[in-house]
Each structure stands twice: as C-alpha cells, then as structure tokens.
Enzyme design. Structure first.
Site, PDB file in Angstrom:
ATOM      1  N   GLY A  11       2.854   1.361  -5.162  1.00  0.00           N
ATOM      2  CA  GLY A  11       1.468   1.701  -4.816  1.00  0.00           C
ATOM      3  C   GLY A  11       1.305   3.211  -4.689  1.00  0.00           C
ATOM      4  O   GLY A  11       2.140   3.873  -4.081  1.00  0.00           O
ATOM      5  N   VAL A  23       8.128  19.406  -6.907  1.00  0.00           N
ATOM      6  CA  VAL A  23       9.330  19.146  -7.722  1.00  0.00           C
ATOM      7  C   VAL A  23       9.274  19.998  -8.992  1.00  0.00           C
ATOM      8  O   VAL A  23      10.251  20.662  -9.357  1.00  0.00           O
ATOM      9  CB  VAL A  23       9.428  17.635  -8.082  1.00  0.00           C
ATOM     10  N   VAL A  24       8.110  19.975  -9.641  1.00  0.00           N
ATOM     11  CA  VAL A  24       7.986  20.714 -10.913  1.00  0.00           C
ATOM     12  C   VAL A  24       8.140  22.214 -10.671  1.00  0.00           C
ATOM     13  O   VAL A  24       8.934  22.888 -11.349  1.00  0.00           O
ATOM     14  CB  VAL A  24       6.621  20.405 -11.586  1.00  0.00           C
ATOM     15  N   ARG A  72       4.446  -1.081 -10.974  1.00  0.00           N
ATOM     16  CA  ARG A  72       5.556  -1.869 -10.430  1.00  0.00           C
ATOM     17  C   ARG A  72       6.162  -2.566 -11.635  1.00  0.00           C
ATOM     18  O   ARG A  72       5.439  -3.236 -12.370  1.00  0.00           O
ATOM     19  CB  ARG A  72       5.065  -2.875  -9.391  1.00  0.00           C
ATOM     20  N   ASP A 103      10.202   1.389  -0.666  1.00  0.00           N
ATOM     21  CA  ASP A 103      11.514   0.731  -0.668  1.00  0.00           C
ATOM     22  C   ASP A 103      11.904   0.142  -2.021  1.00  0.00           C
ATOM     23  O   ASP A 103      13.048   0.262  -2.453  1.00  0.00           O
ATOM     24  CB  ASP A 103      11.512  -0.409   0.359  1.00  0.00           C
ATOM     25  N   THR A 125       4.222   6.199   0.476  1.00  0.00           N
ATOM     26  CA  THR A 125       3.492   4.934   0.670  1.00  0.00           C
ATOM     27  C   THR A 125       2.585   5.067   1.890  1.00  0.00           C
ATOM     28  O   THR A 125       2.983   5.671   2.891  1.00  0.00           O
ATOM     29  CB  THR A 125       4.429   3.722   0.870  1.00  0.00           C
ATOM     30  N   ASP A 127       1.920   2.788   3.824  1.00  0.00           N
ATOM     31  CA  ASP A 127       2.287   1.791   4.839  1.00  0.00           C
ATOM     32  C   ASP A 127       3.178   2.335   5.968  1.00  0.00           C
ATOM     33  O   ASP A 127       3.296   1.705   7.010  1.00  0.00           O
ATOM     34  CB  ASP A 127       3.018   0.608   4.191  1.00  0.00           C
ATOM     35  N   ASP A 129       6.290   2.222   6.105  1.00  0.00           N
ATOM     36  CA  ASP A 129       7.229   1.137   6.422  1.00  0.00           C
ATOM     37  C   ASP A 129       8.641   1.406   5.909  1.00  0.00           C
ATOM     38  O   ASP A 129       9.400   0.474   5.669  1.00  0.00           O
ATOM     39  CB  ASP A 129       6.690  -0.190   5.852  1.00  0.00           C
ATOM     40  N   ARG A 154     -18.433   0.766  13.254  1.00  0.00           N
ATOM     41  CA  ARG A 154     -18.809   0.717  14.672  1.00  0.00           C
ATOM     42  C   ARG A 154     -20.304   0.991  14.864  1.00  0.00           C
ATOM     43  O   ARG A 154     -20.965   0.355  15.680  1.00  0.00           O
ATOM     44  CB  ARG A 154     -18.005   1.740  15.469  1.00  0.00           C
ATOM     45  N   GLY A 170      -1.134  -2.392   4.861  1.00  0.00           N
ATOM     46  CA  GLY A 170       0.145  -2.170   5.540  1.00  0.00           C
ATOM     47  C   GLY A 170       1.232  -3.124   5.059  1.00  0.00           C
ATOM     48  O   GLY A 170       2.333  -3.121   5.584  1.00  0.00           O
ATOM     49  N   ARG A 171       0.876  -3.961   4.112  1.00  0.00           N
ATOM     50  CA  ARG A 171       1.803  -4.993   3.614  1.00  0.00           C
ATOM     51  C   ARG A 171       2.318  -5.812   4.793  1.00  0.00           C
ATOM     52  O   ARG A 171       1.518  -6.388   5.505  1.00  0.00           O
ATOM     53  CB  ARG A 171       2.950  -4.342   2.840  1.00  0.00           C
ATOM     54  N   ALA A 186     -10.064   0.065  19.337  1.00  0.00           N
ATOM     55  CA  ALA A 186     -10.252  -1.372  19.077  1.00  0.00           C
ATOM     56  C   ALA A 186     -10.017  -2.183  20.350  1.00  0.00           C
ATOM     57  O   ALA A 186      -9.132  -1.866  21.140  1.00  0.00           O
ATOM     58  CB  ALA A 186      -9.285  -1.828  17.992  1.00  0.00           C
ATOM     59  N   ARG A 253      -6.516   3.639   0.085  1.00  0.00           N
ATOM     60  CA  ARG A 253      -5.418   4.300  -0.641  1.00  0.00           C
ATOM     61  C   ARG A 253      -5.861   5.554  -1.373  1.00  0.00           C
ATOM     62  O   ARG A 253      -5.039   6.337  -1.833  1.00  0.00           O
ATOM     63  CB  ARG A 253      -4.804   3.305  -1.626  1.00  0.00           C
TER      64      ARG A 253
HETATM   65  O1  F6P Z   1       2.135  -0.516  -0.375  1.00  0.00           O
HETATM   66  C1  F6P Z   1       0.841  -0.031  -0.404  1.00  0.00           C
HETATM   67  C2  F6P Z   1      -0.153  -1.152  -0.454  1.00  0.00           C
HETATM   68  O2  F6P Z   1      -1.458  -0.595  -0.496  1.00  0.00           O
HETATM   69  C3  F6P Z   1      -0.042  -2.171   0.677  1.00  0.00           C
HETATM   70  O3  F6P Z   1      -0.608  -1.734   1.879  1.00  0.00           O
HETATM   71  C4  F6P Z   1      -0.714  -3.367   0.071  1.00  0.00           C
HETATM   72  O4  F6P Z   1      -0.184  -4.551   0.618  1.00  0.00           O
HETATM   73  C5  F6P Z   1      -0.361  -3.263  -1.392  1.00  0.00           C
HETATM   74  O5  F6P Z   1       0.028  -1.920  -1.617  1.00  0.00           O
HETATM   75  C6  F6P Z   1      -1.476  -3.629  -2.323  1.00  0.00           C
HETATM   76  O6  F6P Z   1      -0.992  -3.565  -3.605  1.00  0.00           O
HETATM   77  P1  F6P Z   1      -1.894  -3.682  -4.919  1.00  0.00           P
HETATM   78  O7  F6P Z   1      -2.566  -2.349  -5.108  1.00  0.00           O
HETATM   79  O8  F6P Z   1      -0.921  -3.976  -5.985  1.00  0.00           O
HETATM   80  O9  F6P Z   1      -2.892  -4.749  -4.673  1.00  0.00           O
END
Ligand code: F6P
Length: 320
Positions: A11, A23-24, A72, A103, A125, A127, A129, A154, A170-171, A186, A253
C-alpha cells in the site's frame, strides 16, 4: 557498489516519494547509478525500470502516493518469480536494492538478500504496524487526515445530536484508531488488540457521557474490528440516538505528506544508501524514539509490537 535500485511495494503511503528522492539523491552524490523500479516487485521481475538522476526527483517531496507506483505481487512470492527478479538484477548489474514498504515487502527483501541481492527495507505504511519501528512513513500524515475528517464529521454529528461510528484503516492493527481516537476525543475507541464488551465499552460510555450533558458521540473503530454499519444500528436501537456509520476508506492514504513524514523519510532514505555503500544488506531501517537505527530483516520480522495499554486507558478516562 556501483548500481542500486529503489522500489515501493504494498500500500502506498505519503512520504514514500520523499524516501525515493533521498535514495536517488544520496546515491547519485556517492557516484552510484540508481534505478527507479516501477510497481514494486512486479517491475523488478519484468525489468520495468529507469535510471534516475538528481533532477528526476525534483518536485516530488510534497506529493502523496508514490511516483514509482506500487503493487502487491503474488508471483514474486514464488521461487520462479524470485529467480526472474534475480536474473534482471544480474543482467542490469544491480548490486543492491532499497525496498520501501511494509512487512510483506520486507519478506521479499529478506528472500532476495538470502539469494545474494543485498536489500535494505524502509518502513512505509500508514498502519504503523512494523514491529521494529515506533513510527512508519505515512503514519503521521494519515493520522492528521483522519483527525481533519473526523473534525468535519463532528460538526454535522453535533448539529443533529447524533452518534457517528467511524471506521479507520490499519489492517489488523489499532495504532491509527487509538491515536486518532485520542486526537478527536472519541467517546469510545475499538481496536483489535483490546477485547471489548459492547454494553460496557460502547453503550455504557455513551450513557455516562449523555448524563453529563453531551448530546453527540464519536466512536472510532479500527478496520480490524470493522462492522460499523451493524454497530451504528445497535447503538441506535439501544440508546435511541440517531446513528450513522462512516468508513473513511482510501482518503486516509492520500495527500501531501506532513513535515514529520518528509523529514523521517529523507533521513531513512539517506541511511539506507549509507548501509548499502558500506556493503551491508539484509537490514531494515527503523525509527526508535526519533533516532534512525537498523535491524537484521530476519530479526525485524520476528519482533512483536504491542499497543500502549496505558494510552488506551488514558484515552477512555479523558474522553467522557
Ligand atoms: O496497509 C495499508 C492499508 O491502507 C491498510 O490500512 C488497509 O487494510 C489496506 O492497505 C487496504 O489495501 P487496498 O488499498 O489494497 O484496499
């Protein structure tokens, strides 16, 4: 080391462009030839790449997404895909790779490193995570986007004395939900890391808050919990408060990266090239307490990350 490649995988995340740029630029300054590989490991297997120079990364630091595109790649996980990628590296003379992703992307980097192509992973990412890092590129921008979106939600929620149940990405991890929940005040935050009881953690919290005079409620739900439509319906049935469900989705995103994401991505990109130039591969560049450090990829992938339970407790204590 004379030639290196850089790719983004998984993602996309705001700040990936800043990392590619670093990097470049640092690669060029060190006299390396730097290949920009398109669409992650797909582009590597299919030899879709171009030589980058200092100017080819002008005006990208402010842009969200990844200008190298991302993908992916299920095929890359097979031995055949891996060998195809290695062949391309050999033919091009690419001796090292910088892989910007999560990951899943690091597992690919580990497997390539094992087969003789030194790789450095950079955590990109939204997330947050990745176990070896306390921060990942894109997380900060994403949190700010969620905060702005929920602030808007809100306004309308308060105008109608409603309850809004908002799902954030957040997966399987709850970092975005927890921190966005705090930032947005919240009433309840539901994350996969902490089991919840609907009556105690949602309905009772709403009722207690209502008794203190508040008439609108925001419930933040991590994607790993999901089911916001059903949650909103149940809340309305149990409390009589008109409720709406909102899935924020991919808006989270996108967008121009924050200062933090630009600066950290730049530092990480520079650091990754330094490692490759020292002949070091199979490492993940990580952020720990704002310091840039690095870990063996095997070690990094085996590490565990836990949610800050104190933060979760504090979030709920002050949200009444
Ligand atoms: O890993 C980033 C992320 O946006 C997650 O939060 C979400 O679960 C997933 O990717 C969504 O993936 P896609 O863009 O393939 O629907």
């Amino acid at each position: 080391m004379k030639k290196i490649g850089v790719l983004t995988s998984g993602g996309d995340a705001p700040g990936m462009n800043a990392a590619i740029r670093a990097v470049v630029r640092s690669g060029c300054e060190k006299g390396l030839e730097v290949y920009g590989i398109e669409r992650g490991y797909e582009g590597l297997m299919n030899d879709k790449m171009r030589i980058m120079d200092i100017r080819s990364v002008s005006d990208v630091i402010n842009r969200g997404g990844t200008f190298l595109y991302s993908a992916r790649s299920p095929k890359f996980r097979s031995e055949e895909g891996m060998q195809q990628a290695i062949e391309v590296c050999k033919r091009r003379g690419i001796e090292g790779l910088v892989v910007i992703g999560g990951d899943g992307s690091f597992r690919g980097a580990r497997d390539l490193s094992l087969r003789g192509i030194p790789c450095i992973g950079i955590p990109g990412t939204i997330d947050n995570d990745i176990a070896c890092c306390d921060y990942t590129i894109g997380y900060d921008t994403c949190l700010n986007t969620i905060m702005q979106m929920v602030d808007r939600i809100r306004d309308t929620t308060a105008s109608h004395d409603r309850c809004s149940v908002v799902e954030v990405m957040g997966r399987r991890a709850g970092y975005l939900a927890l921190n966005a929940g705090i930032a947005c005040g919240a009433t309840s935050i539901l994350i996969p890391e902490v089991p919840y009881d609907f009556q105690r953690d949602v309905i009772e919290r709403i009722r207690r808050t209502q008794r203190t005079g508040k008439m609108h409620f925001i419930i933040i739900v991590a994607e790993g919990i999901g089911g916001v439509d059903e949650l909103a319906t149940r809340i309305q049935l149990e409390t009589g408060i008109e409720s709406r469900s909102i899935v924020l989705g991919h808006v989270q995103r996108g967008g121009s990266p924050s200062v933090k994401d630009r600066v950290m991505a730049s530092r990480m990109g520079y650091y990754a090239v330094e490692l490759l130039c020292q002949g070091i591969g199979n490492r993940v560049v990580a952020s720990q307490k704002s310091e840039i450090v690095d870990y063996d990829i095997f070690e990094a992938l085996n590490m565990k990350k836990s949610i800050d339970i104190d933060l979760y407790r504090i979030a709920h204590e002050i949200s009444i």
